[in-house]
Motif scaffolding. Structure first.
Motif, PDB file in Angstrom:
ATOM      1  N   UNK A 272     -42.686   3.648   5.394  1.00 28.68           N
ATOM      2  CA  UNK A 272     -43.322   2.357   5.115  1.00 28.68           C
ATOM      3  C   UNK A 272     -44.329   1.986   6.204  1.00 28.68           C
ATOM      4  N   UNK A 273     -45.409   1.353   5.781  1.00 20.20           N
ATOM      5  CA  UNK A 273     -46.308   0.662   6.701  1.00 20.20           C
ATOM      6  C   UNK A 273     -45.752  -0.755   6.885  1.00 20.20           C
ATOM      7  N   UNK A 274     -45.302  -1.052   8.081  1.00 17.47           N
ATOM      8  CA  UNK A 274     -44.567  -2.290   8.326  1.00 17.47           C
ATOM      9  C   UNK A 274     -45.456  -3.353   8.947  1.00 17.47           C
ATOM     10  N   UNK A 275     -45.274  -4.591   8.480  1.00 18.66           N
ATOM     11  CA  UNK A 275     -45.976  -5.737   9.039  1.00 18.66           C
ATOM     12  C   UNK A 275     -45.278  -6.206  10.316  1.00 18.66           C
ATOM     13  N   UNK A 276     -45.924  -7.062  11.110  1.00 22.86           N
ATOM     14  CA  UNK A 276     -45.232  -7.641  12.269  1.00 22.86           C
ATOM     15  C   UNK A 276     -43.944  -8.349  11.837  1.00 22.86           C
ATOM     16  N   UNK A 277     -42.926  -8.257  12.675  1.00 23.53           N
ATOM     17  CA  UNK A 277     -41.627  -8.855  12.376  1.00 23.53           C
ATOM     18  C   UNK A 277     -41.736 -10.380  12.323  1.00 23.53           C
ATOM     19  N   UNK A 278     -41.077 -10.983  11.328  1.00 26.19           N
ATOM     20  CA  UNK A 278     -41.038 -12.440  11.178  1.00 26.19           C
ATOM     21  C   UNK A 278     -39.684 -12.952  11.649  1.00 26.19           C
ATOM     22  N   UNK A 279     -39.703 -13.995  12.473  1.00 23.10           N
ATOM     23  CA  UNK A 279     -38.460 -14.485  13.090  1.00 23.10           C
ATOM     24  C   UNK A 279     -38.172 -15.924  12.681  1.00 23.10           C
ATOM     25  N   UNK A 280     -36.881 -16.220  12.508  1.00 19.30           N
ATOM     26  CA  UNK A 280     -36.386 -17.576  12.268  1.00 19.30           C
ATOM     27  C   UNK A 280     -35.111 -17.731  13.079  1.00 19.30           C
ATOM     28  N   UNK A 281     -35.192 -18.429  14.199  1.00 16.27           N
ATOM     29  CA  UNK A 281     -34.032 -18.552  15.074  1.00 16.27           C
ATOM     30  C   UNK A 281     -33.643 -17.205  15.651  1.00 16.27           C
ATOM     31  N   UNK A 282     -32.380 -16.835  15.503  1.00 17.78           N
ATOM     32  CA  UNK A 282     -31.892 -15.549  16.014  1.00 17.78           C
ATOM     33  C   UNK A 282     -32.146 -14.403  15.042  1.00 17.78           C
ATOM     34  N   UNK A 283     -32.647 -14.705  13.841  1.00 15.16           N
ATOM     35  CA  UNK A 283     -32.723 -13.712  12.775  1.00 15.16           C
ATOM     36  C   UNK A 283     -34.163 -13.328  12.478  1.00 15.16           C
ATOM     37  N   UNK A 284     -34.349 -12.127  11.915  1.00 13.39           N
ATOM     38  CA  UNK A 284     -35.700 -11.659  11.610  1.00 13.39           C
ATOM     39  C   UNK A 284     -35.753 -11.053  10.209  1.00 13.39           C
ATOM     40  N   UNK A 285     -36.995 -10.965   9.707  1.00 14.50           N
ATOM     41  CA  UNK A 285     -37.285 -10.222   8.480  1.00 14.50           C
ATOM     42  C   UNK A 285     -38.298  -9.136   8.819  1.00 14.50           C
ATOM     43  N   UNK A 286     -38.066  -7.950   8.265  1.00 16.04           N
ATOM     44  CA  UNK A 286     -39.003  -6.840   8.403  1.00 16.04           C
ATOM     45  C   UNK A 286     -39.518  -6.506   7.011  1.00 16.04           C
ATOM     46  N   UNK A 287     -40.838  -6.526   6.833  1.00 15.95           N
ATOM     47  CA  UNK A 287     -41.392  -6.248   5.508  1.00 15.95           C
ATOM     48  C   UNK A 287     -42.582  -5.310   5.631  1.00 15.95           C
ATOM     49  N   UNK A 288     -42.913  -4.669   4.533  1.00 16.02           N
ATOM     50  CA  UNK A 288     -44.006  -3.720   4.522  1.00 16.02           C
ATOM     51  C   UNK A 288     -44.230  -3.125   3.150  1.00 16.02           C
ATOM     52  N   UNK A 289     -44.951  -2.004   3.104  1.00 14.03           N
ATOM     53  CA  UNK A 289     -45.344  -1.375   1.846  1.00 14.03           C
ATOM     54  C   UNK A 289     -45.040   0.111   1.934  1.00 14.03           C
ATOM     55  N   UNK A 290     -44.475   0.684   0.864  1.00 11.21           N
ATOM     56  CA  UNK A 290     -44.181   2.110   0.798  1.00 11.21           C
ATOM     57  C   UNK A 290     -45.478   2.918   0.736  1.00 11.21           C
TER      58      UNK A 290
END
Length: 291
Positions: A272-290
């Motif tokens: 995957x080509x991954x976007x910068x990590x998104x954070x909310x408090x102690x937690x994060x989301x990792x997203x991207x495109x195959x």
């Protein structure tokens, strides 16, 4: 009518014994809660892990003497680490519980609305959802991160895989936001039942298929994959999840603590080509495109 509520600090090993003894003494209700901010994540089906430091709270009629209750427990070999009590005035308990859950907005279009509330914006995308056995209403940062991502994505006509679907909130949100079909999978049969019920309540049950992981359709491919589970399983399952994604598939991963983000990113970087990590408090989301 007033009530006596007695709180007892104990350990994981003794919590059940305190609960049984208090019920035998006539407690109207007994609840167990975390005594030291120690979360328990995704226990296996059929298990009931407790916290190392557990608070056992018992509700009695107001005329009971808390000192006598503690004395009776001690005589049974159950000595609390600490205890205190309070008087609770009677109220509409169901309404008090419901007041803790109000409509919540995610992104520009999406609202999660409990069944007892009016939708703040009737023209918005309103997902009807109540707390239940497979809890997942958007209140936790990990779910919120995924819902915000879905709200911003172009889902029109897309097929979605919700891996670790829980209450089905992500799959149902995707369908309401324009996806044509969704699959939800979870290791817990109760989660699949909760997802089915919630999909029916939102009028999308005919477009949601639900499977235990070992019953997933062979060679399934999706246009969008969301997985809100935990960092360890996400790393272990990276090749499997990548295999569900055709080139161009959108990916969102959550259930990841901030200090775990790099290991998850490394696990998915080969596909995957991954976007910068998104954070909310102690937690994060990792997203991207195959790729």
């Amino acid at each position: 009518m007033a009530w006596l509520q007695l709180h007892i600090a104990t350990t994981e090993q003794h919590a059940d014994a305190f609960q049984n003894a208090l019920e035998e003494m006539g407690a109207c209700a007994v609840t167990l809660t975390d005594g030291a901010d120690q979360p328990v994540f995704e226990p296996p089906p059929g298990t009931r892990p407790l916290w190392q430091n557990t608070v056992v709270s018992a509700l009695f009629e107001a005329d009971r003497d808390p000192a006598l209750i503690i004395e009776a427990l001690t005589q049974q070999g159950l000595a609390p680490q600490a205890h205190h009590h309070e008087t609770l005035e009677d109220q509409a308990w169901e309404r008090a519980w419901m007041d803790d859950f109000a409509p919540m907005r995610f992104g520009q279009r999406l609202w999660i609305v409990p069944s007892w509330s009016e939708a703040p914006d009737p023209q918005a995308v309103n997902l009807k959802l109540d707390p239940g056995l497979a809890f997942g209403t958007g209140t936790h940062e990990t779910t919120a991160l995924c819902l915000q991502w879905l709200d911003a994505a172009d889902l029109n006509g897309k097929t979605v895989l919700d891996f670790g679907c829980g209450s089905g909130v992500l799959a149902i949100a995707a369908l309401l936001l324009g996806a044509s079909q969704a699959i939800g999978t979870d290791i817990d049969p109760q989660a699949l039942q909760a997802s089915e019920d919630n999909a029916r309540n939102n009028g999308v049950a005919d477009r949601l298929q639900l499977y235990l992981p070992d019953k997933m359709p062979p060679d399934h491919h999706c246009d969008v994959l969301v997985a809100n589970i935990l960092a360890g399983p996400l790393v272990e399952l990276s090749e499997l999840l990548a295999g569900y994604c055709r080139p161009g598939t959108l990916l969102a991963l959550s259930g990841i603590l901030a200090d775990q983000a790099e290991s998850v990113r490394e696990a998915y970087a080969p596909w995957f080509d991954l976007n910068p990590t998104t954070r909310d408090g102690d937690w994060v989301r990792i997203d991207g495109v195959r790729r």
